[in-house]
Design a protein around this motif. Structure first.
Motif, mmCIF file in Angstrom:
data_model
loop_
_atom_site.group_PDB
_atom_site.id
_atom_site.type_symbol
_atom_site.label_atom_id
_atom_site.label_comp_id
_atom_site.label_asym_id
_atom_site.label_seq_id
_atom_site.Cartn_x
_atom_site.Cartn_y
_atom_site.Cartn_z
ATOM 1 N N THR A 61 6.893 -5.770 6.437
ATOM 2 C CA THR A 61 5.667 -5.883 5.642
ATOM 3 C C THR A 61 5.501 -7.299 5.103
ATOM 4 O OG1 THR A 61 5.780 -3.567 4.970
ATOM 5 C CG2 THR A 61 4.512 -5.041 3.571
ATOM 6 N N PRO A 62 4.355 -7.904 5.291
ATOM 7 C CA PRO A 62 4.148 -9.248 4.751
ATOM 8 C C PRO A 62 4.420 -9.312 3.247
ATOM 9 C CG PRO A 62 2.386 -8.698 6.276
ATOM 10 C CD PRO A 62 3.200 -7.451 6.080
ATOM 11 N N ARG A 63 5.267 -10.246 2.846
ATOM 12 C CA ARG A 63 5.622 -10.457 1.448
ATOM 13 C C ARG A 63 6.201 -9.175 0.835
ATOM 14 N NH1 ARG A 63 0.523 -11.282 1.563
ATOM 15 N NH2 ARG A 63 0.041 -10.312 -0.450
ATOM 16 N N GLY A 64 7.001 -8.478 1.638
ATOM 17 C CA GLY A 64 7.554 -7.209 1.176
ATOM 18 C C GLY A 64 8.567 -7.363 0.065
ATOM 19 N N VAL A 65 9.421 -8.402 0.145
ATOM 20 C CA VAL A 65 10.397 -8.625 -0.918
ATOM 21 C C VAL A 65 9.671 -8.890 -2.236
ATOM 22 C CG1 VAL A 65 12.223 -10.145 -1.744
ATOM 23 C CG2 VAL A 65 12.163 -9.464 0.676
ATOM 24 N N GLU A 66 8.615 -9.708 -2.159
ATOM 25 C CA GLU A 66 7.831 -10.004 -3.365
ATOM 26 C C GLU A 66 7.132 -8.757 -3.884
ATOM 27 O OE1 GLU A 66 7.922 -11.652 -0.580
ATOM 28 O OE2 GLU A 66 7.755 -13.824 -0.875
ATOM 29 N N LEU A 67 6.716 -7.872 -2.984
ATOM 30 C CA LEU A 67 6.073 -6.633 -3.422
ATOM 31 C C LEU A 67 7.001 -5.838 -4.328
ATOM 32 C CD1 LEU A 67 3.809 -4.469 -3.281
ATOM 33 C CD2 LEU A 67 4.996 -3.543 -1.277
ATOM 34 N N GLY A 68 8.268 -5.738 -3.941
ATOM 35 C CA GLY A 68 9.220 -5.011 -4.769
ATOM 36 C C GLY A 68 9.314 -5.594 -6.166
ATOM 37 N N ILE A 73 0.638 -3.261 -10.538
ATOM 38 C CA ILE A 73 0.249 -2.266 -9.531
ATOM 39 C C ILE A 73 -1.263 -2.295 -9.384
ATOM 40 C CG2 ILE A 73 0.328 0.160 -8.852
ATOM 41 C CD1 ILE A 73 2.710 0.468 -10.832
ATOM 42 N N GLU A 74 -1.740 -2.720 -8.232
ATOM 43 C CA GLU A 74 -3.163 -2.713 -7.909
ATOM 44 C C GLU A 74 -3.323 -1.903 -6.623
ATOM 45 O OE1 GLU A 74 -4.586 -6.694 -7.639
ATOM 46 O OE2 GLU A 74 -3.822 -7.286 -9.610
ATOM 47 N N ALA A 75 -3.792 -0.672 -6.765
ATOM 48 C CA ALA A 75 -3.786 0.253 -5.630
ATOM 49 C C ALA A 75 -5.171 0.790 -5.348
ATOM 50 C CB ALA A 75 -2.827 1.416 -5.899
ATOM 51 N N GLU A 76 -5.477 0.913 -4.076
ATOM 52 C CA GLU A 76 -6.625 1.661 -3.580
ATOM 53 C C GLU A 76 -6.131 2.410 -2.350
ATOM 54 O OE1 GLU A 76 -9.574 -0.743 -1.202
ATOM 55 O OE2 GLU A 76 -8.853 -2.312 -2.555
ATOM 56 N N PRO A 77 -6.930 3.307 -1.772
ATOM 57 C CA PRO A 77 -6.381 4.179 -0.729
ATOM 58 C C PRO A 77 -5.678 3.477 0.427
ATOM 59 C CG PRO A 77 -8.469 5.057 -1.477
ATOM 60 C CD PRO A 77 -8.281 3.737 -2.181
ATOM 61 N N PHE A 78 -6.100 2.265 0.793
ATOM 62 C CA PHE A 78 -5.500 1.620 1.959
ATOM 63 C C PHE A 78 -4.917 0.249 1.643
ATOM 64 C CE2 PHE A 78 -9.118 4.257 3.539
ATOM 65 C CZ PHE A 78 -8.333 5.338 3.891
ATOM 66 N N ALA A 79 -4.662 -0.020 0.388
ATOM 67 C CA ALA A 79 -4.069 -1.302 0.016
ATOM 68 C C ALA A 79 -3.276 -1.156 -1.273
ATOM 69 C CB ALA A 79 -5.148 -2.375 -0.149
ATOM 70 N N LEU A 80 -2.173 -1.882 -1.330
ATOM 71 C CA LEU A 80 -1.347 -1.930 -2.530
ATOM 72 C C LEU A 80 -0.994 -3.392 -2.787
ATOM 73 C CD1 LEU A 80 0.304 -0.479 -4.768
ATOM 74 C CD2 LEU A 80 2.201 -0.326 -3.124
ATOM 75 N N ASN A 81 -1.406 -3.900 -3.942
ATOM 76 C CA ASN A 81 -1.167 -5.300 -4.301
ATOM 77 C C ASN A 81 -1.585 -6.255 -3.181
ATOM 78 O OD1 ASN A 81 -0.082 -4.029 -6.526
ATOM 79 N ND2 ASN A 81 1.763 -5.281 -6.600
ATOM 80 N N GLY A 82 -2.745 -5.995 -2.623
ATOM 81 C CA GLY A 82 -3.318 -6.884 -1.625
ATOM 82 C C GLY A 82 -2.713 -6.784 -0.247
ATOM 83 N N ARG A 83 -1.878 -5.775 0.002
ATOM 84 C CA ARG A 83 -1.250 -5.598 1.314
ATOM 85 C C ARG A 83 -1.750 -4.299 1.935
ATOM 86 N NH1 ARG A 83 1.984 -7.581 -2.515
ATOM 87 N NH2 ARG A 83 3.473 -9.260 -2.078
ATOM 88 N N TRP A 84 -1.820 -4.281 3.255
ATOM 89 C CA TRP A 84 -2.309 -3.117 3.980
ATOM 90 C C TRP A 84 -1.222 -2.039 3.974
ATOM 91 C CZ3 TRP A 84 -3.869 -3.300 9.900
ATOM 92 C CH2 TRP A 84 -4.458 -2.075 10.262
ATOM 93 N N TRP A 94 15.115 0.679 -3.598
ATOM 94 C CA TRP A 94 13.914 1.248 -4.192
ATOM 95 C C TRP A 94 14.211 1.945 -5.514
ATOM 96 C CZ3 TRP A 94 9.105 0.815 -4.846
ATOM 97 C CH2 TRP A 94 8.413 1.806 -5.556
ATOM 98 N N MET A 95 15.314 2.671 -5.596
ATOM 99 C CA MET A 95 15.616 3.430 -6.804
ATOM 100 C C MET A 95 15.788 2.504 -8.010
ATOM 101 S SD MET A 95 15.456 6.605 -5.974
ATOM 102 C CE MET A 95 16.325 7.523 -7.239
ATOM 103 N N ALA A 96 16.275 1.293 -7.778
ATOM 104 C CA ALA A 96 16.404 0.338 -8.880
ATOM 105 C C ALA A 96 15.037 -0.092 -9.392
ATOM 106 C CB ALA A 96 17.204 -0.879 -8.420
ATOM 107 N N ILE A 97 14.045 -0.124 -8.506
ATOM 108 C CA ILE A 97 12.673 -0.429 -8.923
ATOM 109 C C ILE A 97 12.057 0.783 -9.608
ATOM 110 C CG2 ILE A 97 10.352 -0.983 -8.086
ATOM 111 C CD1 ILE A 97 11.745 -2.522 -5.793
#
Length: 768
Positions: free
Chosen positions: A127-134, A142-153, A189-192
């Motif tokens: 996932t693009p910028r996945g480490v940063e997403l965590g 958290i910025e979520a819509e049905p097909f995007a989370l924090n600006g990522r697909w 993930w559990m740490a997050i």
């Protein structure tokens, strides 16, 4: 793996599979299921593991060793095919024990381990910028819509694929190190998650996340960890779960492939309430929303259960991913229940939809199966098309054998009649069948040593009983019995002959609308409509569409069934029916040759036929459908705001934007901005038609539309009523479009909002 042990305590984490057979007990010996398995081997080996690993290496900061694949693999869903590929290799290795498959599986696991070790936290993904997403989620951003989370697909959907692949590699293919990798990912993930409250998790779940709840429940079952059970429940999404528990059907308007994996997770959990919700979901989808081929959904979404017009009008019919998911859900239920309705659905869905989603020659995969009359399917190109249905196709066509047999204790049941052998617990059952050629099934039961046992044979709901003999002795199998239980002492080899008596059925749509298809035995029938203008039938080239973009035939040309009496004759697995063409001055009688839909490829075909009491009644219905579509005859490109693939295929970008629904149709607005890029067939003058909802919201006074960067004003603007949306403002703009396309951007003014945008279309000037 040290202290990582399988948990055998059913009170802690329920394990599924009580009615399944050990791995390797079932072998396909011929027919379409074996052919699909063999094509899957060819297709998997045609993909390059190094290219699939490229996004993972990039995100891990490792030097590139190969170019990544294009299409979705380089447009935001980077790495999702790699996860599917891991699952595909695992299941193929379990099915074939081929060394070349095992070598490819090890190459993927070793490559993924290198990436996971390089990151050092347990994280693994492309996932693009996945480490940063965590880290963003850990900080509560958290910025979520049905097909995007924090600006990522849909990043969690993407990450689910690799986690699920690791679990498959361990559980299905016996690769011990994969479990440690999966646990390391889960620990990351559990740490997050530990720092997020339930409301924040629920906000994350706004964005499509695949079967993440299912993966946590699976991993919990393998490790015995209660914290993973709890995490699976946190990922069970109350948006879907709560209405199911209340017995309310609120599926209309929801993205179907977002919901099906959630229900699979509910079923996997073993918890009474989640399992009840999974059954409710299955009932709503199968009984109220599934068409004759076993699929459901239009334009990836659940349309209203009482209005199936879209199913026969749209080019984007049932999606393959959805049917694969429903088969997975059905199989979980089969492990706990001997309800033959589950088998009936599985047989229908496999033979009439799932198998048709893989081309019998080149092995390309199908995204949508249009049920619009005289339309056609589009097939992927290996290495060029990287759609979700390519990923699910890679891993699903080697798993049909699990539906052929089941057991009750030590009593085996033959459920679907395809060539296969069950070798288990001292008994060998060999099934020989080719139902398209003959309705006779031969079954040899061989016992290693004499012993008493019940062998059960399913009598399908499409057969009016059967003629049955055991070593020449006739046994009655009346219509409606469901199954025959043969209780005897089995010695040596016993020959069973089963002559099925298929019925020809006319099956309507679930909403009772005047359309119907024919089903003969297990096969849905269709008639061929020629191979004219099959534009883009094989998706090649950069960003090739997965939608059939060739011309649609007019609805008035669809042959119709008129009157109460239908003149039809059936033989073999085919039929002929008398129908009427209504596009001339007077009705013209035609004889239609019908054959199994699953054998028609590279050609237009028709499954559903209109029917009515009189020719005039049906003619007017078809003519009205044509009139409704005529206004879009000049559209060369169109975006459906709020529909994931439509938006992503048009370069959707945004800030502070969200999706809303009205009457099961989506629309989009923003407190800041959002934009699409539309492309012409040829550069030059065009019109842009924008439909915005009246008062939902009206848009701020300083909201603007930009075309190609310039603020524009419409040349015309009218209020009109559009089906399902109601009143809309339809504004038309004049613009010159370059061959690479034009950006259409909606901007809100300070402190305001854009209008609610329901549709954006690029049209030729003749539409004026």
């Amino acid at each position: 793996m040290g202290d990582l042990q399988r948990c055998n305590d059913p009170a802690t984490v329920p394990m599924h599979g009580a009615r399944a057979f050990p791995q390797g007990a079932i072998t396909l010996t011929g027919g379409p299921l074996l052919a699909a398995l063999e094509r899957s081997v060819e297709t998997v080996l045609a993909h390059d593991a190094d290219r699939l690993l490229a996004p993972y290496r990039r995100e891990a900061g490792l030097p590139a060793t190969a170019e990544p694949y294009g299409d979705w693999e380089s447009r935001g869903l980077d790495g999702h095919i790699g996860g599917h590929y891991l699952s595909a290799l695992s299941h193929l290795y379990a099915a074939t024990r081929r060394e070349d498959i095992h070598a490819r599986l090890r190459a993927m696991l070793d490559g993924l381990r290198e990436c996971q070790d390089a990151v050092g936290t347990g994280y693994l993904g492309g996932t693009p910028r996945g480490v940063e997403l965590g880290e963003e989620l850990r900080a509560g951003r958290i910025e979520a819509e049905p097909f995007a989370l924090n600006g990522r697909w849909v990043p969690m959907y993407n990450l689910h694929k690799v986690l699920n692949g690791l679990v498959d590699a361990y559980e299905v293919a016996g690769q011990d190190d994969a479990l440690g990798m999966a646990v390391a990912w889960a620990d990351w993930w559990m740490a997050i998650s530990a720092g997020l409250d339930d409301a924040q998790i629920e906000t994350i779940l706004t964005a499509e996340f695949g079967g993440m709840n299912d993966a946590f429940f699976r991993l919990a079952a393998l490790t015995g960890r209660e914290d993973l059970v709890a995490e699976g429940r946190r990922w069970s999404h109350h948006l879907l779960l709560d209405p199911l528990l209340a017995g309310e059907d609120r599926l209309t308007g929801l993205h179907a492939n977002t919901q099906v994996p959630k229900a699979v997770g509910y079923a996997r959990s073993g918890a009474d309430d989640l399992t009840r919700a999974a059954h409710q979901f299955w009932d709503e989808v199968v009984h109220d929303r599934t068409v004759s081929i076993g699929g459901h959904g239009v334009r990836e979404h659940f349309h209203p259960a009482d209005d199936f017009r879209a199913m026969v009008l749209e080019a984007l019919g049932p999606e393959s991913c959805n049917t694969f998911g429903m088969l997975q859900l059905t199989d979980l239920f089969r492990q706990e229940s001997d309800d033959l309705e589950l088998v009936d659905f599985a047989e229908r869905a496999i033979l009439n939809h799932a198998l048709t989603a893989q081309h019998p020659g080149h092995g390309g995969f199908v995204y949508f199966s249009p049920l619009r009359p005289a339309h056609y399917r589009v097939y992927s190109s290996h290495g060029e098309s990287m759609w979700c249905c390519v990923g699910s196709g890679l891993e699903s066509h080697c798993r049909y054998d699990r539906f052929l047999f089941s057991r009750d204790g030590d009593s085996p049941r033959v459920e679907i009649y395809e060539p296969a052998v069950l070798d288990w617990d001292g008994i060998r059952i060999e099934v020989r069948a080719d139902l398209k050629a003959s309705w006779r099934v031969e079954i040899d039961v061989t016992a290693e040593a004499p012993h008493d046992r019940i062998v059960r044979l399913r009598i399908p709901d499409w057969s009016e009983g059967a003629d049955l003999s055991v070593d020449g002795e006739a046994i009655e199998a009346a219509a409606g019995v469901g199954e025959v239980a043969l209780e005897r002492r089995w010695e040596g080899t016993t020959r069973i002959v089963l002559d099925l008596r298929p019925s020809l059925a006319l099956e309507g749509l679930p909403d009772g609308s005047p359309w119907a298809s024919f089903r003969y035995g297990p096969y849905v029938l269709a008639h061929r409509d020629g191979d004219d203008a099959l534009e883009g039938m094989i998706a090649t080239g950069k960003d090739a569409p997965h939608v059939a973009i060739g011309p649609r035939h007019r609805m008035i040309g669809t042959p119709a069934l008129i009157g109460d009496e239908i003149d039809v004759a059936a033989w073999g697995a085919t039929a002929t029916v008398t129908a009427w063409r209504l596009d001339g001055d007077a009705p013209a009688q035609v004889e239609l040759y019908l054959e199994p839909y699953n054998g028609i490829h590279d050609e237009r075909c028709t499954v559903y036929l209109p029917l009515g009491e009189s020719a005039d009644e049906v003619r007017e219905m078809l003519a009205e459908l044509d009139r409704d579509e005529q206004e879009d005859a000049d559209v060369v490109d169109v975006v459906a705001p709020g529909e994931q693939q439509s938006e992503m295929d048009h370069g959707y970008v945004s800030h502070l934007s969200r999706i809303e629904w009205i009457n099961a149709r989506s629309w989009r607005m923003a407190e800041d901005w959002f934009a699409y890029t539309l492309k012409p067939k040829a550069a030059g003058p065009h019109l842009v038609r924008i439909r915005s909802l009246v008062g939902l919201p009206a848009g701020g006074d300083d909201a603007v539309v930009r075309l190609g960067g310039a603020v524009v004003e419409p040349v015309s603007s009218v209020v009109r009523n559009v089906p399902l949306y109601g009143d809309v403002v339809e504004a038309v703009y004049e613009v010159s479009v370059a061959s690479e396309g034009i950006e259409v951007r909606f901007e809100a003014g300070p402190g305001g909002a854009t209008a609610g945008i329901a549709g954006v279309a690029l049209m030729t000037p003749s539409a004026a």
